[in-house]
Scaffold this active site. Structure first.
Site, PDB file in Angstrom:
ATOM      1  N   HIS A   1     -78.667 -37.292  49.773  1.00 44.97           N
ATOM      2  CA  HIS A   1     -77.712 -36.238  51.061  1.00 44.97           C
ATOM      3  C   HIS A   1     -78.964 -35.444  51.842  1.00 44.97           C
ATOM      4  O   HIS A   1     -78.268 -35.017  53.159  1.00 44.97           O
ATOM      5  CB  HIS A   1     -76.954 -35.085  50.570  1.00 44.97           C
ATOM      6  CG  HIS A   1     -75.811 -35.739  49.511  1.00 44.97           C
ATOM      7  ND1 HIS A   1     -75.704 -35.804  47.759  1.00 44.97           N
ATOM      8  CD2 HIS A   1     -74.806 -36.125  49.745  1.00 44.97           C
ATOM      9  CE1 HIS A   1     -74.784 -36.858  47.339  1.00 44.97           C
ATOM     10  NE2 HIS A   1     -73.708 -36.579  48.503  1.00 44.97           N
TER      11      HIS A   1
ATOM     12  N   GLU B   1     -75.219 -38.814  40.209  1.00 47.24           N
ATOM     13  CA  GLU B   1     -75.339 -37.584  40.502  1.00 47.24           C
ATOM     14  C   GLU B   1     -76.118 -36.730  39.576  1.00 47.24           C
ATOM     15  O   GLU B   1     -75.058 -35.729  39.595  1.00 47.24           O
ATOM     16  CB  GLU B   1     -74.562 -37.664  41.365  1.00 47.24           C
ATOM     17  CG  GLU B   1     -74.645 -36.408  42.960  1.00 47.24           C
ATOM     18  CD  GLU B   1     -73.967 -36.528  43.453  1.00 47.24           C
ATOM     19  OE1 GLU B   1     -73.358 -37.209  44.240  1.00 47.24           O
ATOM     20  OE2 GLU B   1     -73.792 -35.248  44.233  1.00 47.24           O
TER      21      GLU B   1
ATOM     22  N   ARG C   1     -65.263 -36.615  61.501  1.00 44.53           N
ATOM     23  CA  ARG C   1     -65.745 -38.072  60.671  1.00 44.53           C
ATOM     24  C   ARG C   1     -64.228 -38.591  61.399  1.00 44.53           C
ATOM     25  O   ARG C   1     -63.622 -37.681  59.245  1.00 44.53           O
ATOM     26  CB  ARG C   1     -66.825 -38.323  59.622  1.00 44.53           C
ATOM     27  CG  ARG C   1     -68.071 -37.089  59.313  1.00 44.53           C
ATOM     28  CD  ARG C   1     -68.472 -39.077  60.026  1.00 44.53           C
ATOM     29  NE  ARG C   1     -70.299 -38.572  59.746  1.00 44.53           N
ATOM     30  CZ  ARG C   1     -70.385 -38.884  59.062  1.00 44.53           C
ATOM     31  NH1 ARG C   1     -70.055 -39.801  58.580  1.00 44.53           N
ATOM     32  NH2 ARG C   1     -71.992 -38.315  59.315  1.00 44.53           N
TER      33      ARG C   1
ATOM     34  N   GLU D   1     -61.891 -38.740  41.917  1.00 42.97           N
ATOM     35  CA  GLU D   1     -60.854 -37.940  42.619  1.00 42.97           C
ATOM     36  C   GLU D   1     -59.139 -38.455  43.148  1.00 42.97           C
ATOM     37  O   GLU D   1     -58.434 -37.736  43.913  1.00 42.97           O
ATOM     38  CB  GLU D   1     -61.552 -38.130  44.301  1.00 42.97           C
ATOM     39  CG  GLU D   1     -61.906 -40.218  45.030  1.00 42.97           C
ATOM     40  CD  GLU D   1     -62.111 -39.547  46.136  1.00 42.97           C
ATOM     41  OE1 GLU D   1     -63.570 -38.972  46.452  1.00 42.97           O
ATOM     42  OE2 GLU D   1     -62.089 -39.901  46.795  1.00 42.97           O
TER      43      GLU D   1
ATOM     44  N   TRP E   1     -58.834 -45.157  48.323  1.00 44.85           N
ATOM     45  CA  TRP E   1     -58.942 -45.473  49.663  1.00 44.85           C
ATOM     46  C   TRP E   1     -58.279 -45.994  50.188  1.00 44.85           C
ATOM     47  O   TRP E   1     -58.595 -46.416  51.153  1.00 44.85           O
ATOM     48  CB  TRP E   1     -60.926 -45.681  49.015  1.00 44.85           C
ATOM     49  CG  TRP E   1     -62.033 -44.348  49.082  1.00 44.85           C
ATOM     50  CD1 TRP E   1     -61.327 -42.877  48.658  1.00 44.85           C
ATOM     51  CD2 TRP E   1     -63.235 -43.994  48.507  1.00 44.85           C
ATOM     52  NE1 TRP E   1     -62.217 -42.012  47.997  1.00 44.85           N
ATOM     53  CE2 TRP E   1     -63.577 -42.848  48.472  1.00 44.85           C
ATOM     54  CE3 TRP E   1     -64.481 -45.120  49.057  1.00 44.85           C
ATOM     55  CZ2 TRP E   1     -64.741 -42.495  48.015  1.00 44.85           C
ATOM     56  CZ3 TRP E   1     -65.215 -44.565  48.589  1.00 44.85           C
ATOM     57  CH2 TRP E   1     -65.669 -43.538  48.299  1.00 44.85           C
TER      58      TRP E   1
ATOM     59  N   ILE F   1     -78.506 -47.726  43.658  1.00 48.07           N
ATOM     60  CA  ILE F   1     -77.108 -47.373  44.118  1.00 48.07           C
ATOM     61  C   ILE F   1     -76.922 -48.931  44.239  1.00 48.07           C
ATOM     62  O   ILE F   1     -75.847 -49.270  44.090  1.00 48.07           O
ATOM     63  CB  ILE F   1     -76.477 -46.418  44.281  1.00 48.07           C
ATOM     64  CG1 ILE F   1     -77.548 -45.338  42.983  1.00 48.07           C
ATOM     65  CG2 ILE F   1     -74.610 -46.532  43.951  1.00 48.07           C
ATOM     66  CD1 ILE F   1     -77.177 -45.188  41.959  1.00 48.07           C
TER      67      ILE F   1
HETATM   68  N1  GLN Z   1     -72.996 -49.526  45.600  1.00 47.72           N
HETATM   69  C1  GLN Z   1     -72.711 -47.868  46.805  1.00 47.72           C
HETATM   70  C2  GLN Z   1     -73.539 -48.350  47.479  1.00 47.72           C
HETATM   71  O1  GLN Z   1     -75.498 -47.956  47.048  1.00 47.72           O
HETATM   72  C3  GLN Z   1     -72.032 -47.328  46.024  1.00 47.72           C
HETATM   73  C4  GLN Z   1     -71.501 -46.458  47.340  1.00 47.72           C
HETATM   74  C5  GLN Z   1     -71.058 -44.255  45.881  1.00 47.72           C
HETATM   75  O2  GLN Z   1     -70.739 -44.591  45.888  1.00 47.72           O
HETATM   76  N2  GLN Z   1     -69.819 -44.133  47.776  1.00 47.72           N
HETATM   77  O3  GLN Z   1     -73.472 -47.577  48.608  1.00 47.72           O
HETATM   78 ZN    ZN Z   2     -72.551 -43.001  45.233  1.00 48.16          ZN
END
Ligand code: GLN
Ligand code: ZN
Length: 784
Positions: A724, A695, A545, A635, A591, A461
């Site tokens: 995770h 996911e 956090r 979100e 964000w 990713i």
């Molecule tokens: N490209 C981002 C990574 O790999 C994607 C992060 C995400 O979806 N929160 O960290």
């Molecule tokens: Zn992600």
């Protein structure tokens, strides 16, 4: 305020204040405690100190209604679960006072205790691995604050297990403050709760829960509390009749049991809408309304029935802009004249938890930008000014009002904000700019010929582990201890190693690893015109956090390429395709603190054009695959269903705008790490990305049902590796997940990848996990 006569003020109320400390004192105390470097007493002392400082600060700023019990070591919803004894059995609580250890086990999970079997199921950002898992965590309404989801059972029993609200009330009283304690209301608490018992609705527990609330309220009244603030933000959601009746029932019961206590029922984050009648009928002494998110609610106020005190949320608790005080006064004066001063207090729209603490610490900000901002301290100052102006007349605070007027006027016309070229580009957006040249089926044909990938291609990713070493190098570079060249060389080495490693284990589509990025939004914000950054502007995201959201203050443009060089460098090292990585416009918007002088949709369009420039440049540099992450698209959905459509329309439009400037043979990827697509699948389809990675590993691919039912035609990479958790998935687990995916999708659609980026993982975990993933792909290819 130099006036000889004593000026009076309307009551200024605070609904809650940031708990983290101006210098992140709470974070450091928590982390020190968790690591064993300091003991429980040290943590408790930090809490005492922060609360005392908060009360003193608010008092000094002129707040007349000061909250208590707005502090929390972790989260106010978790505090509420603990208060009512809703502590699931696995945490091994014995019914006595709740130890901090139990509290933090609910918050963060805990190492295996002999009585508890390994779980392996980790939640959002929580890594429990084996042992007792944390409670689930999710976003608090439409904020970026996350709360711990109460977990209730069908046979749930409640009891007063923590006296925190009472203790903190007494603590303030001992320091000389008469406070208004804050409680999360019983109905919202139950609405936010989940149950493992299938088909069970936690709201049915209201009858059992109320006695605990009544006990707390009685005791607060007994100890001298005159008012209690009780938050029922569920009143701004679409509520069915059952929930509306639950609210009515709860507050009738409470009023009957504790008639001597006055309740300020707080709603925020939107308008009461269809719950207006419900709210008006509740037997409470006061009602707080969010007049920033829902300014039209002002209109109904003048004829508000009864003698209820109205708390007017007029200063934005969700954003960082300085208010235009004159304009606010223009709207409020006639309403307050009708209601009478003794029925009104003024307040921020919601708790100030969602904004940074003090602008005075931001010495590095551009002074002009700084003059347009207000953090929590400045917001309370604004309220004090308004309170005085409303009670004693504007002339008493003339200087402050003039300063506010000037700042508002300057912001309206500043060339720092308004860029004619950006306006012209937005005006020049044409229909074809929103469409790829050909439909997906045709693009897929040319892309397959170009890339010649094996069936079930493997990729990741984007990010690879952000090790302590990398963070140290970045910090050294920021400090000036590492030169630009040395830092770049360091990052190149990290990238080169990672590219080689991906090649060696046999991944089909590589990434550069994102080592140069501090954060997926900040990295882009820092390179775009129109953004500013703070040094101390921390806001709690969850527990210890905190994030420092970028401030989008002006028209956005991209002065020069942001990622092309890193992509080029990575691609120069390999013949395999390297996928370029970008953050999408909707995610950057969601964000950040966003300007309030133009609609969000317009700001998003500007961002889309800037990202489009980058996409086009990447293509020109030779990138064949470009991923545009939209991790925050879901979100951003509004709290009310009726507003979803409008949001999704402009969000999808922004994605199409940023991704459609390329030729058919350029493959656009997107990535979204959600656990729900059913209700937005139409929008996902309309985005028309060639490949989407999602996911799915924890949901057993059930999430793909939505794609199957929609007959989603484009390619999909369902995550087969739960990033995770530190656990390394076995080859067999991934092949069985892929089997489930193949029951729902055509083989030609399927990519193989992890759930999300790997930045939070360790290399020791990533290496075997990705090797297994490649092996799973090979097994699958051999078997079909
Ligand atoms: N490209 C981002 C990574 O790999 C994607 C992060 C995400 O979806 N929160 O960290
Ligand atoms: Zn992600």
């Amino acid at each position: 305020m130099s006036t000889s006569t004593v000026s009076t003020s309307l009551p200024v109320a605070s609904l809650g204040t940031p708990r983290i400390g101006p210098r992140r004192e709470l974070k450091f105390a928590l982390e020190s405690f968790w690591s064993g470097a300091s003991d429980e007493n040290a943590l408790i002392e930090t809490g005492v100190g922060l609360r005392a400082a908060n009360w003193a600060r608010q008092k000094k700023l002129g707040v007349s209604v000061i909250p208590s019990n707005d502090f929390s070591f972790y989260d106010q919803v978790l505090d509420t679960s603990v208060m009512v004894g809703a502590i699931p059995d696995i945490y091994g609580w014995n019914g006595g006072p709740v130890p901090l250890e139990t509290y933090f086990a609910m918050a963060r999970g805990a190492p295996d205790k002999a009585h508890e079997p390994a779980c392996g199921h980790a939640h959002h950002g929580h890594e429990t691995g084996h042992g007792v898992p944390a409670l689930e965590m999710t976003k608090w309404f439409d904020t970026n604050y996350h709360y711990m989801v109460p977990e209730l059972a069908r046979d749930q029993k409640f009891m007063l297990a923590s006296r925190k609200p009472i203790e903190e009330y007494e603590e303030a009283k001992a320091l000389g403050y008469q406070t208004r304690p804050v409680l999360l209301g019983p109905v919202t608490f139950l609405k936010l709760a989940k149950s493992k018992d299938a088909g069970f609705n936690p709201l049915t527990l209201l009858d059992r829960l109320l006695p605990v609330y009544i006990e707390v309220l009685r005791e607060l009244a007994y100890r001298g509390a005159e008012w209690v603030q009780i938050d029922e933000p569920c009143l701004v959601l679409d509520l069915d009749i059952v929930a509306q009746q639950a609210l009515h029932y709860a507050y009738v019961e409470i009023a009957r049991a504790v008639p001597q206590l006055k309740l300020m029922l707080a709603t925020y984050f939107g308008s009461l809408g269809g719950n207006c009648e419900t709210a008006r009928a509740l037997p409470v002494a006061g009602l707080h309304l969010d007049l920033v998110r829902a300014p039209e609610q002002i209109d109904g106020l003048a004829d508000f029935p009864g003698d209820r005190v109205l708390s007017l949320g007029i200063i934005d608790g969700r954003n960082i802009w300085r208010a235009d005080l004159g304009r606010i006064l223009d709207r409020l004066e006639p309403v307050i004249a009708k209601l009478g001063n003794d029925r009104v207090q003024i307040a921020p729209s919601c708790s100030l938890l969602h904004v940074p603490i003090d602008l005075a610490l931001e010495t590095g900000l551009n002074p002009e930008v700084r003059s347009w901002l207000a953090f929590s301290v400045q917001k309370l100052e604004e309220l004090a000014t308004l309170g005085t102006a409303l009670a004693s007349g504007r002339s008493v605070v003339e200087a402050s009002l003039t300063a506010s007027d000037r700042a508002a006027a300057a912001r309206k016309s500043s060339p720092r904000i308004h860029d004619a070229r950006v306006a012209a580009r937005v005006a020049g957006i044409t229909e074809p700019m929103r469409f790829r040249a050909s439909i997906f089926a045709e693009r897929a044909t040319v892309q397959r010929a170009r890339f010649n990938l094996p069936p079930f291609p493997t990729t990741t990713i984007g990010s690879f582990p952000q090790t302590a070493d990398i963070r140290n190098a970045r910090a050294a570079h920021t400090r000036g201890a590492l030169t630009d060249e040395a830092y770049k060389l360091y990052l190149q080495n990290q990238t080169a190693r990672t590219v080689r490693w991906q090649e060696n284990i046999g991944l089909d589509v590589l990434v550069h690893g994102e080592f140069e990025r501090n954060d997926m939004v900040q990295y882009f914000g820092e390179q775009l015109a129109g953004f500013a950054f703070t040094t101390h502007g921390w806001v709690q995201s969850y527990g210890s956090r905190y994030v420092r959201p970028p401030i989008l203050f002006g028209d956005v443009s991209r002065p020069k390429p942001m990622t092309v060089e890193w992509w080029q460098y990575a691609q120069s090292l390999t013949k395999k395709p390297v996928k370029a990585m970008l953050t999408g416009p909707v995610t950057i918007l969601n964000w950040s603190f966003v300007r309030d002088d133009i609609p969000r949709s317009r700001a998003c369009q500007q961002l889309a054009l800037a990202i489009r420039d980058e996409v086009v440049d990447l293509e020109a540099a030779g990138a064949g695959m470009i991923q545009i992450d939209e991790a925050a698209l879901r979100e951003g959905l509004p709290l009310r269903k009726s507003e979803w459509r409008a949001y999704l329309e402009w969000a999808v439009d922004a994605f199409r705008l940023c991704s459609s400037g390329v030729r058919d043979e350029t493959q656009i990827h997107t990535h979204m790490c959600y656990s729900e697509f059913n209700d937005i699948i139409g929008a996902i389809g309309a985005m028309d990305a060639d490949v989407i990675s999602i996911e799915t590993s924890r949901s057993k691919m059930e999430l793909l049902d939505a794609f199957r039912d929609y007959r989603y035609p484009n390619e999909i990479g369902p995550g087969v590796y739960d990033i995770h958790s530190p656990r390394v998935p076995e080859i067999g687990e991934m092949t069985s997940l892929l089997k489930l995916a193949r029951e729902r999708l055509a083989d030609a659609q399927i990519w193989i990848n992890p759930d999300c980026g790997l930045k939070t993982r360790k290399w020791e975990e990533v290496r075997p996990a990705l090797a297994n993933m490649v092996a799973a792909a090979r097994e699958l290819r051999a078997s079909v």
